[in-house]
Design an enzyme around this catalytic site. Structure first.
Site, short mmCIF file in Angstrom:
data_model
loop_
_atom_site.label_atom_id
_atom_site.label_comp_id
_atom_site.label_asym_id
_atom_site.label_seq_id
_atom_site.Cartn_x
_atom_site.Cartn_y
_atom_site.Cartn_z
N GLY A 50 0.81 -1.22 0.00
CA GLY A 50 0.00 0.00 0.00
C GLY A 50 0.84 1.27 0.00
O GLY A 50 0.51 2.25 -0.67
N THR A 51 1.93 1.25 0.74
CA THR A 51 2.77 2.45 0.82
C THR A 51 3.33 2.81 -0.55
O THR A 51 3.28 3.97 -0.98
CB THR A 51 3.93 2.21 1.82
OG1 THR A 51 3.35 1.88 3.09
CG2 THR A 51 4.82 3.42 1.95
N ASN A 130 -8.28 3.79 8.11
CA ASN A 130 -7.69 2.64 8.80
C ASN A 130 -7.85 2.68 10.31
O ASN A 130 -7.69 1.67 10.97
CB ASN A 130 -6.20 2.54 8.45
CG ASN A 130 -5.49 3.87 8.48
OD1 ASN A 130 -5.86 4.80 7.74
ND2 ASN A 130 -4.50 4.01 9.32
N GLN A 158 -7.80 -0.38 3.00
CA GLN A 158 -8.68 -0.92 4.04
C GLN A 158 -10.03 -1.40 3.50
O GLN A 158 -10.65 -2.28 4.08
CB GLN A 158 -8.92 0.14 5.13
CG GLN A 158 -7.69 0.47 5.95
CD GLN A 158 -7.29 -0.65 6.90
OE1 GLN A 158 -8.10 -1.51 7.26
NE2 GLN A 158 -6.04 -0.66 7.31
N SER A 178 -3.44 -3.44 -0.79
CA SER A 178 -2.33 -4.14 -0.14
C SER A 178 -2.76 -5.57 0.17
O SER A 178 -3.84 -5.80 0.72
CB SER A 178 -1.96 -3.41 1.14
OG SER A 178 -0.89 -4.06 1.76
N ALA A 179 -1.90 -6.53 -0.17
CA ALA A 179 -2.27 -7.95 0.00
C ALA A 179 -2.51 -8.32 1.46
O ALA A 179 -3.42 -9.07 1.78
CB ALA A 179 -1.17 -8.84 -0.59
N HIS A 180 -1.68 -7.77 2.37
CA HIS A 180 -1.76 -8.27 3.75
C HIS A 180 -3.03 -7.82 4.46
O HIS A 180 -3.35 -8.33 5.53
CB HIS A 180 -0.50 -7.95 4.55
CG HIS A 180 -0.27 -6.52 4.91
ND1 HIS A 180 -0.59 -6.02 6.15
CD2 HIS A 180 0.26 -5.48 4.22
CE1 HIS A 180 -0.24 -4.74 6.20
NE2 HIS A 180 0.27 -4.39 5.04
N THR A 216 12.15 -7.18 -11.05
CA THR A 216 11.59 -8.54 -11.17
C THR A 216 10.47 -8.73 -10.16
O THR A 216 10.61 -8.38 -9.00
CB THR A 216 12.71 -9.58 -10.96
OG1 THR A 216 13.70 -9.36 -11.95
CG2 THR A 216 12.19 -11.00 -11.06
N CYS A 304 0.33 0.99 12.10
CA CYS A 304 1.54 1.36 11.36
C CYS A 304 2.34 2.39 12.14
O CYS A 304 3.52 2.52 11.94
CB CYS A 304 1.19 1.94 10.01
SG CYS A 304 0.05 0.94 9.09
N1 PLP Z 1 -3.04 2.81 3.45
C1 PLP Z 1 -3.81 2.40 4.47
C2 PLP Z 1 -5.18 2.96 4.60
C3 PLP Z 1 -3.33 1.48 5.40
O1 PLP Z 1 -4.10 1.09 6.42
C4 PLP Z 1 -2.02 0.97 5.24
C5 PLP Z 1 -1.44 0.03 6.23
O2 PLP Z 1 -1.94 -0.16 7.30
C6 PLP Z 1 -1.25 1.42 4.15
C7 PLP Z 1 -1.79 2.34 3.28
C8 PLP Z 1 0.14 0.91 3.92
O3 PLP Z 1 0.10 -0.36 3.36
P1 PLP Z 1 1.38 -1.33 3.41
O4 PLP Z 1 1.53 -1.73 4.84
O5 PLP Z 1 1.03 -2.46 2.50
O6 PLP Z 1 2.53 -0.55 2.91
#
Ligand code: PLP
Length: 366
Positions: A50-51, A130, A158, A178-180, A216, A304
């Site tokens: 996500g970042t 989030n 989210q 974001s996958a996780h 890659t 985070c």
């Molecule tokens: N954006 C939102 C709304 C999030 O909640 C998060 C992570 O908690 C991110 C971005 C960042 O994602 P990543 O942890 O995959 O970099």
């Protein structure tokens, strides 16, 4: 993922058979991620999470559109991946309008409309928050952005997998995933880039991902992401209805058992799995640690950024004082939680709150 780690060592860019096998895995995952948000597979760019998706969207548009203008509109409750990126762009000479939110944590689309100028190049408003789970009026903002011919990015990290997402209906040009957050592996994610969008890549190199993201591919991560996307799509309707029932029972149970607690953004449209609870006269860090000792994992503010004692920017944006923000707890539920989990929290949290309040001189005065 195990197959990729243990048997399929091919590089998706290689033309030989091993490479093509790896490419097929990536392509299959791309179709699954695209299906989850109703995009074309060719509009999915795999990256590290996500970042990176947020950075690519915002910096990529800022760089590609700077001849048109340097004005960006975003909200005060964005994730740090958006917030800090926009702050960095401010230092580089871009101008950012930071939209406020209501006391319930929702952006007013009219504020977006009013903020647009002739030099506006990007609107970035998250789909769901989030920390408090509020769902933003992305579809309405999408209409406004389209009318004004301004690129529209939404951070869907989210929302994806928790509420139905249709990027066509939302009229977004860019959408981060974001996958996780959907039970996939950490370190894999995607940016939806609508066909025809001009976004300058963050990385230069071999021109992977249709020249959008060199490097890659993380084939194992992408493969897990694809499987998680498939499961999220299949399980979303029934799974999230059950999660919402658990969340609602948790909230009403806590309100019944503990005095002086409030559910933040309770009446706003919210994700089914998120609950942000403010406990008066109890310190958030103490609550988190005490719950952790009982085997319950929660956070104060955003996971985070935990470790920081700064009050959450989201809670201060909805009008909470720093003290109130410090006494807030975020519960994130999933389809893997059970009725017993909720019962357990309802059983242990009242005693923890009581113990912490005994230490508070303010509670005794209240
Ligand atoms: N954006 C939102 C709304 C999030 O909640 C998060 C992570 O908690 C991110 C971005 C960042 O994602 P990543 O942890 O995959 O970099």
């Amino acid at each position: 993922m195990m197959f990729v780690f243990t048997e399929d060592y091919g590089n998706p860019s290689s033309i030989h058979w091993f490479g093509q096998q790896a490419k097929a895995i990536v392509d299959e995952a791309r179709i699954e991620v695209a299906r989850l948000i109703n995009s074309e597979a060719s509009e999915i760019v795999f990256l590290s999470g996500g970042t990176e998706a947020d950075n690519f969207a915002i910096r990529g548009i800022a760089e590609s559109q700077k001849a048109k203008g340097r004005h960006i509109i975003t909200s005060k409750i964005e994730h740090h991946a958006v917030l800090h990126t926009c702050k960095d762009l401010e230092k580089q000479g871009y101008e950012v309008t930071w939209l406020p939110v209501s006391r319930d944590g929702v952006v007013d689309p009219d504020d977006v409309r009013r903020a647009i100028r002739s030099d506006t190049i990007l609107i970035s408003v998250m789909h769901a928050n989030n920390e408090i789970g509020t769902i933003q009026p992305v579809e309405e903002i999408g209409v406004i952005a389209e009318e004004a011919n301004v690129y529209f990015h939404s951070d869907g990290v989210q929302s994806t997998g928790k509420i139905p997402v249709d990027v066509k209906k939302l009229k977004v040009d860019l959408y981060s995933i974001s996958a996780h957050k959907i039970h996939g592996p950490k370190g894999a994610g995607a940016l939806f880039v609508k066909k025809g969008s001009i976004v300058k890549p963050l990385l230069t190199g071999g021109g992977h991902e249709r020249n959008r993201r060199s490097g890659t591919e993380n084939v194992a991560g992408i493969s897990g992401f694809g499987q998680a996307a498939k499961m999220a799509r299949e399980e979303l309707p029934s799974g999230m209805a059950r999660v919402q029932m658990l969340r609602d029972r948790l909230e009403s149970g806590l309100k019944a058992k503990i005095d002086l607690i409030h559910v933040n953004a309770e009446h706003a449209p919210r994700l089914p799995n998120t609950s942000n609870i403010m406990v008066d006269y109890a310190e958030g860090e103490g609550l988190v640690i005490s719950l952790d000792l009982k085997g319950v994992a929660v956070s104060t503010g955003s996971a985070c950024s935990s470790g920081s004692l700064e009050p959450s920017h989201v809670l201060t944006a909805i009008g909470k004082t720093p003290d109130e923000a410090h006494g807030s707890l975020r519960f994130s539920l999933s389809a893997m939680n059970t009725d017993e989990d909720v019962d357990y929290v309802l059983d242990v949290l009242p005693g923890i709150v009581e113990r912490l309040r005994e230490l508070s001189p303010y509670y005794k005065q209240a």
